[in-house]
Design a protein around this motif. Structure first.
Motif, PDB file in Angstrom:
ATOM      1  N   GLU A 102       0.672  -1.166  -0.044  1.00 35.33           N
ATOM      2  CA  GLU A 102      -0.022  -0.072  -0.015  1.00 35.33           C
ATOM      3  C   GLU A 102       1.064   1.256   0.053  1.00 35.33           C
ATOM      4  OE1 GLU A 102      -1.949   0.500   3.753  1.00 35.33           O
ATOM      5  OE2 GLU A 102      -0.989  -1.133   4.471  1.00 35.33           O
ATOM      6  N   TYR A 103       2.097   1.066   0.358  1.00 30.25           N
ATOM      7  CA  TYR A 103       2.833   2.142   0.353  1.00 30.25           C
ATOM      8  C   TYR A 103       4.026   2.337  -0.757  1.00 30.25           C
ATOM      9  CZ  TYR A 103       1.926   1.830   5.365  1.00 30.25           C
ATOM     10  OH  TYR A 103       1.275   1.548   6.759  1.00 30.25           O
ATOM     11  N   ALA A 104       3.536   1.621  -1.676  1.00 31.21           N
ATOM     12  CA  ALA A 104       4.596   1.631  -2.897  1.00 31.21           C
ATOM     13  C   ALA A 104       4.398   2.807  -3.599  1.00 31.21           C
ATOM     14  CB  ALA A 104       4.391   0.398  -3.847  1.00 31.21           C
ATOM     15  N   PRO A 105       3.252   3.595  -3.894  1.00 28.47           N
ATOM     16  CA  PRO A 105       3.118   4.689  -4.682  1.00 28.47           C
ATOM     17  C   PRO A 105       3.846   5.850  -4.055  1.00 28.47           C
ATOM     18  CG  PRO A 105       0.800   3.877  -4.270  1.00 28.47           C
ATOM     19  CD  PRO A 105       1.926   2.964  -3.280  1.00 28.47           C
ATOM     20  N   PHE A 106       4.473   5.936  -2.834  1.00 31.72           N
ATOM     21  CA  PHE A 106       5.277   6.808  -2.192  1.00 31.72           C
ATOM     22  C   PHE A 106       6.693   6.755  -2.332  1.00 31.72           C
ATOM     23  CE2 PHE A 106       1.422   6.266   0.714  1.00 31.72           C
ATOM     24  CZ  PHE A 106       0.840   7.344   0.433  1.00 31.72           C
ATOM     25  N   PHE A 107       6.947   5.745  -3.071  1.00 28.67           N
ATOM     26  CA  PHE A 107       8.556   5.532  -3.418  1.00 28.67           C
ATOM     27  C   PHE A 107       8.684   5.419  -4.899  1.00 28.67           C
ATOM     28  CE2 PHE A 107       7.641   3.813   0.851  1.00 28.67           C
ATOM     29  CZ  PHE A 107       8.872   4.185   1.403  1.00 28.67           C
ATOM     30  N   ASP A 108       9.684   6.462  -5.393  1.00 30.29           N
ATOM     31  CA  ASP A 108      10.305   6.127  -6.574  1.00 30.29           C
ATOM     32  C   ASP A 108      11.664   5.615  -6.373  1.00 30.29           C
ATOM     33  OD1 ASP A 108      12.172   8.214  -5.748  1.00 30.29           O
ATOM     34  OD2 ASP A 108      10.868   9.882  -6.724  1.00 30.29           O
ATOM     35  N   GLU A 109      12.307   5.247  -7.587  1.00 35.98           N
ATOM     36  CA  GLU A 109      13.748   4.728  -7.554  1.00 35.98           C
ATOM     37  C   GLU A 109      14.714   5.614  -6.716  1.00 35.98           C
ATOM     38  OE1 GLU A 109      15.494   1.256  -9.112  1.00 35.98           O
ATOM     39  OE2 GLU A 109      13.593   2.001  -8.931  1.00 35.98           O
ATOM     40  N   GLY A 110      14.591   6.722  -6.811  1.00 36.23           N
ATOM     41  CA  GLY A 110      15.400   7.458  -5.919  1.00 36.23           C
ATOM     42  C   GLY A 110      15.438   7.061  -4.245  1.00 36.23           C
ATOM     43  N   HIS A 111      14.038   7.322  -3.735  1.00 41.22           N
ATOM     44  CA  HIS A 111      13.736   6.832  -2.453  1.00 41.22           C
ATOM     45  C   HIS A 111      14.217   5.538  -2.193  1.00 41.22           C
ATOM     46  CE1 HIS A 111      10.230   9.909  -2.664  1.00 41.22           C
ATOM     47  NE2 HIS A 111      10.808  10.157  -1.789  1.00 41.22           N
ATOM     48  N   ARG A 112      13.927   4.581  -2.971  1.00 46.10           N
ATOM     49  CA  ARG A 112      14.525   3.296  -2.720  1.00 46.10           C
ATOM     50  C   ARG A 112      15.917   3.121  -2.505  1.00 46.10           C
ATOM     51  NH1 ARG A 112       9.683   1.890  -5.795  1.00 46.10           N
ATOM     52  NH2 ARG A 112      10.877   2.197  -7.800  1.00 46.10           N
ATOM     53  N   HIS A 113      16.646   3.924  -3.372  1.00 42.34           N
ATOM     54  CA  HIS A 113      18.082   3.834  -3.332  1.00 42.34           C
ATOM     55  C   HIS A 113      18.432   4.485  -2.039  1.00 42.34           C
ATOM     56  CE1 HIS A 113      19.564   3.143  -7.852  1.00 42.34           C
ATOM     57  NE2 HIS A 113      18.432   2.323  -7.312  1.00 42.34           N
ATOM     58  N   ARG A 114      18.093   5.700  -1.451  1.00 37.57           N
ATOM     59  CA  ARG A 114      18.376   6.317  -0.553  1.00 37.57           C
ATOM     60  C   ARG A 114      17.994   5.547   0.624  1.00 37.57           C
ATOM     61  NH1 ARG A 114      16.762  10.816  -3.607  1.00 37.57           N
ATOM     62  NH2 ARG A 114      14.605  10.722  -2.511  1.00 37.57           N
ATOM     63  N   VAL A 115      16.879   4.953   0.926  1.00 40.42           N
ATOM     64  CA  VAL A 115      16.574   4.138   2.123  1.00 40.42           C
ATOM     65  C   VAL A 115      17.614   2.875   2.388  1.00 40.42           C
ATOM     66  CG1 VAL A 115      14.775   2.462   2.889  1.00 40.42           C
ATOM     67  CG2 VAL A 115      14.079   4.822   2.096  1.00 40.42           C
ATOM     68  N   LEU A 116      17.697   2.011   1.247  1.00 44.46           N
ATOM     69  CA  LEU A 116      18.568   1.055   1.350  1.00 44.46           C
ATOM     70  C   LEU A 116      20.257   1.377   1.624  1.00 44.46           C
ATOM     71  CD1 LEU A 116      17.326  -1.203  -1.675  1.00 44.46           C
ATOM     72  CD2 LEU A 116      16.841  -1.387   0.658  1.00 44.46           C
ATOM     73  N   ASN A 117      20.528   2.391   1.027  1.00 52.28           N
ATOM     74  CA  ASN A 117      21.948   2.959   1.387  1.00 52.28           C
ATOM     75  C   ASN A 117      21.963   3.477   2.714  1.00 52.28           C
ATOM     76  OD1 ASN A 117      24.131   5.030   0.827  1.00 52.28           O
ATOM     77  ND2 ASN A 117      24.268   3.735  -1.064  1.00 52.28           N
ATOM     78  N   SER A 118      20.873   4.205   3.330  1.00 49.95           N
ATOM     79  CA  SER A 118      21.004   4.581   4.799  1.00 49.95           C
ATOM     80  C   SER A 118      21.207   3.481   5.338  1.00 49.95           C
ATOM     81  CB  SER A 118      19.734   5.392   5.095  1.00 49.95           C
ATOM     82  OG  SER A 118      19.823   6.508   4.099  1.00 49.95           O
ATOM     83  N   LEU A 119      20.426   2.205   5.239  1.00 50.72           N
ATOM     84  CA  LEU A 119      20.303   1.093   6.161  1.00 50.72           C
ATOM     85  C   LEU A 119      21.629   0.545   6.133  1.00 50.72           C
ATOM     86  CD1 LEU A 119      17.123  -1.131   5.132  1.00 50.72           C
ATOM     87  CD2 LEU A 119      17.649  -0.185   7.401  1.00 50.72           C
ATOM     88  N   PHE A 120      22.191   0.509   5.042  1.00 49.55           N
ATOM     89  CA  PHE A 120      23.744   0.046   4.758  1.00 49.55           C
ATOM     90  C   PHE A 120      24.737   0.665   5.942  1.00 49.55           C
ATOM     91  CE2 PHE A 120      28.001  -0.145   3.435  1.00 49.55           C
ATOM     92  CZ  PHE A 120      28.157  -1.828   3.273  1.00 49.55           C
ATOM     93  N   GLY A 121      24.491   2.214   5.717  1.00 45.80           N
ATOM     94  CA  GLY A 121      25.251   3.176   6.532  1.00 45.80           C
ATOM     95  C   GLY A 121      25.086   3.108   7.918  1.00 45.80           C
ATOM     96  N   ALA A 122      23.751   2.776   8.275  1.00 46.47           N
ATOM     97  CA  ALA A 122      23.655   2.760   9.496  1.00 46.47           C
ATOM     98  C   ALA A 122      24.003   1.637  10.602  1.00 46.47           C
ATOM     99  CB  ALA A 122      21.995   2.988   9.907  1.00 46.47           C
ATOM    100  N   TYR A 123      23.767   0.726   9.539  1.00 46.05           N
ATOM    101  CA  TYR A 123      24.713  -0.609  10.488  1.00 46.05           C
ATOM    102  C   TYR A 123      26.023  -0.696  10.555  1.00 46.05           C
ATOM    103  CZ  TYR A 123      25.525  -5.606  11.365  1.00 46.05           C
ATOM    104  OH  TYR A 123      26.059  -6.610  12.221  1.00 46.05           O
ATOM    105  N   HIS A 124      26.594  -0.027   9.511  1.00 42.48           N
ATOM    106  CA  HIS A 124      28.119  -0.101   9.378  1.00 42.48           C
ATOM    107  C   HIS A 124      28.695   1.385   9.985  1.00 42.48           C
ATOM    108  CE1 HIS A 124      28.831  -4.066   7.993  1.00 42.48           C
ATOM    109  NE2 HIS A 124      27.818  -4.013   6.898  1.00 42.48           N
ATOM    110  N   HIS A 125      28.002   1.944  10.341  1.00 45.45           N
ATOM    111  CA  HIS A 125      28.173   3.413  10.696  1.00 45.45           C
ATOM    112  C   HIS A 125      29.706   3.515  11.512  1.00 45.45           C
ATOM    113  CE1 HIS A 125      28.228   6.907  13.655  1.00 45.45           C
ATOM    114  NE2 HIS A 125      27.684   7.627  12.622  1.00 45.45           N
ATOM    115  N   ASP A 126      29.865   2.824  12.474  1.00 48.08           N
ATOM    116  CA  ASP A 126      30.998   3.124  13.356  1.00 48.08           C
ATOM    117  C   ASP A 126      32.202   2.649  12.462  1.00 48.08           C
ATOM    118  OD1 ASP A 126      29.533   3.615  15.593  1.00 48.08           O
ATOM    119  OD2 ASP A 126      29.882   1.532  16.432  1.00 48.08           O
ATOM    120  N   ALA A 127      32.168   1.721  11.557  1.00 45.39           N
ATOM    121  CA  ALA A 127      33.454   1.384  10.890  1.00 45.39           C
ATOM    122  C   ALA A 127      33.732   2.332   9.755  1.00 45.39           C
ATOM    123  CB  ALA A 127      33.119  -0.012  10.065  1.00 45.39           C
ATOM    124  N   ILE A 128      32.523   2.932   9.244  1.00 47.96           N
ATOM    125  CA  ILE A 128      32.649   3.671   8.026  1.00 47.96           C
ATOM    126  C   ILE A 128      33.207   5.116   8.663  1.00 47.96           C
ATOM    127  CG2 ILE A 128      31.478   5.311   6.606  1.00 47.96           C
ATOM    128  CD1 ILE A 128      29.566   2.846   6.148  1.00 47.96           C
TER     129      ILE A 128
END
Length: 276
Positions: free
Chosen positions: A56-82
């Motif tokens: 139901e939330y799919a209409p709120f996400f374009d390709e840019g949104h999806r990239h930023r969310v996934l990239n942020s997940l990665f950056g948040a998990y590996h934050h200390d190392a980065i």
């Protein structure tokens, strides 16, 4: 908003094929962050359906949104190392089934695929089971896994098996359009000649060589392994060396899977995948 490009490579491949050993070796280099399987791939799997398809939330996400969310997940998990300036090696056996996604999010990243003769991967799992007879492992879901034949059938299931699923993903990646991102690292090569294999790996990654101590490699995740019902699953022996022993498997099982090592067939390497 520009998506940041994190310093990252990925480790994937077959179980019991040296991914934990490789991470333990890489961790000796203070410039690197590496460990056993991380939850990042699982986080991606949980979030992606909410941003696409029938959600139901799919209409709120374009390709840019999806990239930023996934990239942020990665950056948040590996934050200390980065934040400390380290190069991240994220490990998960499912990454080889997500090469298109990794190519979009991390175009400069390579995927190191740890592989081993399939018969010996099965043998290694069976050895762990027999070493821990009072434990019942969660890696077997089938009630038929009450003897070695049932366990092997469960392990080699192409849709959910501990070995069969990642093996299929490896073949998909090997023949796919992003095969140039792959580096196949054979367990047999790593334990036989770790100095030269790691030097070649550094060359493929474009990193300056580092003098590793292959007589003092240590890694363990005892609590994780106990909860999985498989003590010793991620324990690395101190010295990197080749060890010889006879197989525990009945000969018919060992021979049945002896020809599944497709990375050893030069005629199948049409994409010129790097094999160490």
């Amino acid at each position: 908003m520009q998506v940041p490009q994190y310093p990252v490579h990925f480790i994937s491949g077959l179980p019991r094929s040296g991914s934990t050993l490789l991470s333990a070796i890489l961790k000796q280099n203070q410039r690197f962050s590496a460990g056993m399987s991380s939850p990042v791939a699982s986080l991606f799997n949980a979030v992606l359906p909410k941003m696409s398809g029938a959600s139901e939330y799919a209409p709120f996400f374009d390709e840019g949104h999806r990239h930023r969310v996934l990239n942020s997940l990665f950056g948040a998990y590996h934050h200390d190392a980065i934040e400390s300036g380290k190069f991240v090696f994220d490990t998960n056996r499912t990454w080889t089934a997500k090469l298109s996604l990794l190519h979009e999010l991390f175009p400069r990243a390579r995927v190191i695929c740890c592989v081993r003769e399939v018969s010996w991967v099965i043998d290694s799992v069976e050895q762990l089971i027999r070493r821990n007879p009072t434990h019942v492992s969660e890696m077997f879901q089938s009630k038929s896994a009450r003897n070695v034949y049932g366990r092997v059938k469960d392990l080699m299931d192409s849709e959910r098996g501990l070995i069969g699923l990642p093996w299929g993903s490896l073949r998909e990646a090997w023949f796919g359009e992003h095969a140039d991102k792959l580096i196949f690292l054979r367990y047999e090569s790593l334990v036989r000649d770790p100095v030269n294999v790691m030097a070649r790996l550094y060359d493929f990654l474009g990193e300056a060589h580092f003098k590793h101590d292959f007589n003092n490699v240590e890694f363990s995740e005892d609590e994780f392994d106990r909860r999985l019902g498989m003590p010793g699953l991620h324990t690395v022996k101190r010295k990197v060396e080749q060890r010889f022993r006879s197989t525990l498997l009945p000969p018919d099982i060992f021979m049945k899977y002896a020809d599944m090592n497709f990375w050893e067939n030069d005629k199948l390497n049409m994409k010129k995948v790097a094999v160490l």
